[in-house]
Structures are given as C-alpha cells and as structure tokens.
Design a protein around this motif. Structure first.
Motif, short mmCIF file in Angstrom:
data_model
loop_
_atom_site.label_atom_id
_atom_site.label_comp_id
_atom_site.label_asym_id
_atom_site.label_seq_id
_atom_site.Cartn_x
_atom_site.Cartn_y
_atom_site.Cartn_z
N LYS A 61 49.05 -31.90 -65.64
CA LYS A 61 47.86 -31.68 -64.81
C LYS A 61 46.62 -31.45 -65.67
CE LYS A 61 48.67 -31.47 -60.34
NZ LYS A 61 49.00 -30.48 -59.39
N VAL A 62 45.48 -31.86 -65.15
CA VAL A 62 44.19 -31.54 -65.76
C VAL A 62 43.40 -30.69 -64.76
CG1 VAL A 62 42.04 -32.46 -66.69
CG2 VAL A 62 44.17 -33.70 -67.05
N TYR A 63 42.88 -29.57 -65.23
CA TYR A 63 42.04 -28.71 -64.38
C TYR A 63 40.60 -28.82 -64.85
CZ TYR A 63 46.31 -26.75 -62.48
OH TYR A 63 47.51 -26.59 -61.85
N ALA A 64 39.73 -29.25 -63.94
CA ALA A 64 38.31 -29.37 -64.27
C ALA A 64 37.57 -28.14 -63.80
CB ALA A 64 37.75 -30.61 -63.60
N LEU A 65 36.87 -27.48 -64.72
CA LEU A 65 35.99 -26.38 -64.33
C LEU A 65 34.64 -26.98 -63.97
CD1 LEU A 65 36.66 -23.47 -66.86
CD2 LEU A 65 37.90 -24.10 -64.79
N ILE A 66 34.20 -26.72 -62.76
CA ILE A 66 32.92 -27.24 -62.31
C ILE A 66 32.07 -26.07 -61.81
CG2 ILE A 66 33.76 -29.55 -61.75
CD1 ILE A 66 33.99 -28.62 -58.82
N GLY A 67 30.79 -26.34 -61.58
CA GLY A 67 29.91 -25.28 -61.08
C GLY A 67 28.58 -25.30 -61.77
N PRO A 68 27.66 -24.47 -61.32
CA PRO A 68 26.30 -24.48 -61.85
C PRO A 68 26.24 -24.21 -63.35
CG PRO A 68 26.52 -22.91 -60.04
CD PRO A 68 27.88 -23.40 -60.35
N PRO A 69 25.11 -24.54 -63.98
CA PRO A 69 24.95 -24.21 -65.39
C PRO A 69 25.03 -22.69 -65.56
CG PRO A 69 22.84 -24.84 -64.41
CD PRO A 69 23.91 -25.15 -63.41
N ALA A 70 25.51 -22.26 -66.71
CA ALA A 70 25.62 -20.83 -67.03
C ALA A 70 26.53 -20.07 -66.06
CB ALA A 70 24.24 -20.17 -67.09
N SER A 71 27.43 -20.79 -65.39
CA SER A 71 28.38 -20.07 -64.53
C SER A 71 29.51 -19.48 -65.37
CB SER A 71 28.93 -20.99 -63.43
OG SER A 71 29.43 -22.18 -63.98
N GLY A 72 29.65 -19.96 -66.61
CA GLY A 72 30.65 -19.37 -67.50
C GLY A 72 31.79 -20.32 -67.86
N LYS A 73 31.61 -21.60 -67.57
CA LYS A 73 32.69 -22.58 -67.81
C LYS A 73 33.11 -22.61 -69.29
CE LYS A 73 30.10 -25.91 -66.02
NZ LYS A 73 28.92 -25.19 -65.50
N THR A 74 32.11 -22.68 -70.17
CA THR A 74 32.41 -22.76 -71.60
C THR A 74 33.10 -21.49 -72.08
OG1 THR A 74 30.43 -24.09 -71.83
CG2 THR A 74 31.36 -23.24 -73.86
#
Ligand SMILES: Nc1nc2c(ncn2[C@@H]2O[C@H](COP(=O)(O)OP(=O)(O)O)[C@@H](O)[C@H]2O)c(=O)[nH]1
Ligand SMILES: Nc1ncnc2c1ncn2[C@@H]1O[C@H](COP(=O)(O)OP(=O)(O)O)[C@@H](O)[C@H]1O
Length: 204
Positions: free
Chosen positions: A3-16
C-alpha cells in the motif's frame, strides 16, 4: 497487497514533519528528483535525488513543479519501485500529484488528510520565515485546488493542531503499525472484583 499512503492537506499542515518522524520507524517515503543543490545535511536518495537540469528532463515524472528556479518531480519509476518492494510506503503530495498517483496505483493508494485550520497555516508559514509573497501564492494555490476541503474525499483525516506526536501516532495506527499490548485480566490483577469484571466483559 502493498500500500501507498498519501499525506495531503494545506501547506504547513505538517506533512513533511510527520514523514520525518515516520522515517524513525523505518517507514519509507517516495523520494522526488530535484535540480536544487543539496544542503550540507542532505543525502542523495534520502532527501531527494539531486540531478542536473538535463538529467531531470529524462525522467518520466507523474507530476512536477518549479519553486524558486528549481525543478522538483516524482518519477514513475520511484513510485513503482517502492510499491513493489515495500509493504507500506508514504508520499506527501499536492492535488495534482494525488490525481496522478490514483491513476497509477488505483486501490493500492489511500489518502490521509492532515487537517489544520486556516489561521494555524498562516501562523506556521510566518513562523518558519516564509515571505508574504510566497504565503499568498501558496494559500491562493491551496484555495484554488481545494486543499482545505480534501477532508471530504480523503480515506482518513488526522488533525495536526496539537502535539506532533499525537498526529504521528494516529497515522501509525491508520497504516497498521501500532500493535496493542496484550489485554490485561483486570479481575486476576485485583483491580476489579470478579462481578465488576464480569459486567465489563458483557459491555465489551
Ligand atoms: N509538487 C511537488 N512539490 C515538491 C516535490 N518535491 C518537493 N516539493 C516541494 O518543493 C518545495 C521546496 O522544497 P525544498 O527546496 O526542499 O525546500 P523546503 O522544503 O521549503 O525546505 C516544498 O514546498 C516541497 O514540498 C515534488 O516532487 N512535487
Ligand atoms: N503539531 C505541530 N505543532 C506545531 N507546529 C507544527 C506541528 N506540525 C508541524 N508544525 C510546524 O509547521 C511547519 C510546517 O510543517 P511541514 O511539515 O513543513 O508542513 P507541510 O509539509 O505540510 O507543508 C513547520 O515549521 C513545522 O515545524
């Protein structure tokens, strides 16, 4: 099925930040190609594949972007290679990247929306030193491509307005990397009386 899980969401939401924490649990992330020069602490193949502009053109990229004169993109080979080798891999992506990944991976892809409110996004971008032009451009892009509304269509939603560790734990739970400790027999530990334990059993 891998499986691949994509983190999505606004900039600076904390994905990185979340992906950096997951790396400590040996959960791999898709690595992009870039023409930007590596910073002293950055490693080829870990943070990015650092390539020349000529080399960059040779890759089949599923999406690409230009920031401050540098090119960034995620190659099809990287995605297919990671999904073949790793039971679980992660990717942080924008709206266009998510659409392309869906086409490529179909039901191997799940999305996790990292939710933060508008004010927090602005505060974090100011806090990390982004200039006003960049903030305006990035927010405008987020609004235009619906990055604040992706909770509507994501497979999972994780709020990242409290401690980062809490959001990381929730992501770990979603991707199946948290195992619960053995259930304790409360009655034999003397914590509950036998009749209390019995009534608890019924309510579970
Ligand atoms: N669309 C897209 N954006 C990327 C890719 N790789 C990096 N970026 C974005 O490019 C921007 C600049 O990245 P970088 O030079 O590492 O700077 P920093 O993350 O702001 O320190 C960031 O907003 C990244 O999220 C990619 O493959 N595709
Ligand atoms: N839970 C949190 N609490 C406070 N600050 C956070 C939290 N998560 C992320 N940040 C901060 O927000 C900023 C943006 O995070 P980042 O991971 O780069 O976001 P993204 O990759 O979604 O653009 C960083 O300065 C980071 O330290």
């Amino acid at each position: 099925m891998n499986k691949v899980y994509a983190l999505i969401g606004p900039p600076a939401s904390g994905k990185t930040n979340i992906l950096q924490e997951l790396a400590h649990y040996a959960i791999p992330e898709m690595v992009s190609h870039t023409t930007r020069k590596p910073r002293p602490d950055e490693k080829h193949g870990v943070h990015y594949y650092f390539v020349s502009k000529d080399e960059f053109q040779k890759y089949e990229l599923i999406e690409r972007v230009e920031y401050s004169g540098n090119l960034y993109g995620l190659s099809k080979t990287e995605v297919l290679d990671k999904v073949k080798r790793c039971p679980v891999s992660m990717v942080a992506t924008e709206t266009n990247g998510l659409t392309q990944l869906k086409k490529l991976l179909a039901n191997r892809l799940e999305s996790i929306f990292i939710m933060v409110d508008y004010d927090t996004v602005i505060a974090r971008m100011i806090n990390r030193g982004d200039d006003n032009t960049l903030i305006n451009r990035r927010i405008e892009y987020a609004n235009r491509t619906g990055e604040f509304n992706q909770w509507n269509t994501a497979n999972y939603v994780v709020k990242n307005t409290g401690a980062l560790a809490v959001a990381v734990r929730q992501v770990l739970a979603i991707i199946g990397k948290v195992t619960l400790p053995d259930k304790v027999d409360l009655a034999s530990d003397g914590v509950l009386t036998p009749s209390e334990a019995k009534s608890q059993d019924k309510s579970v």
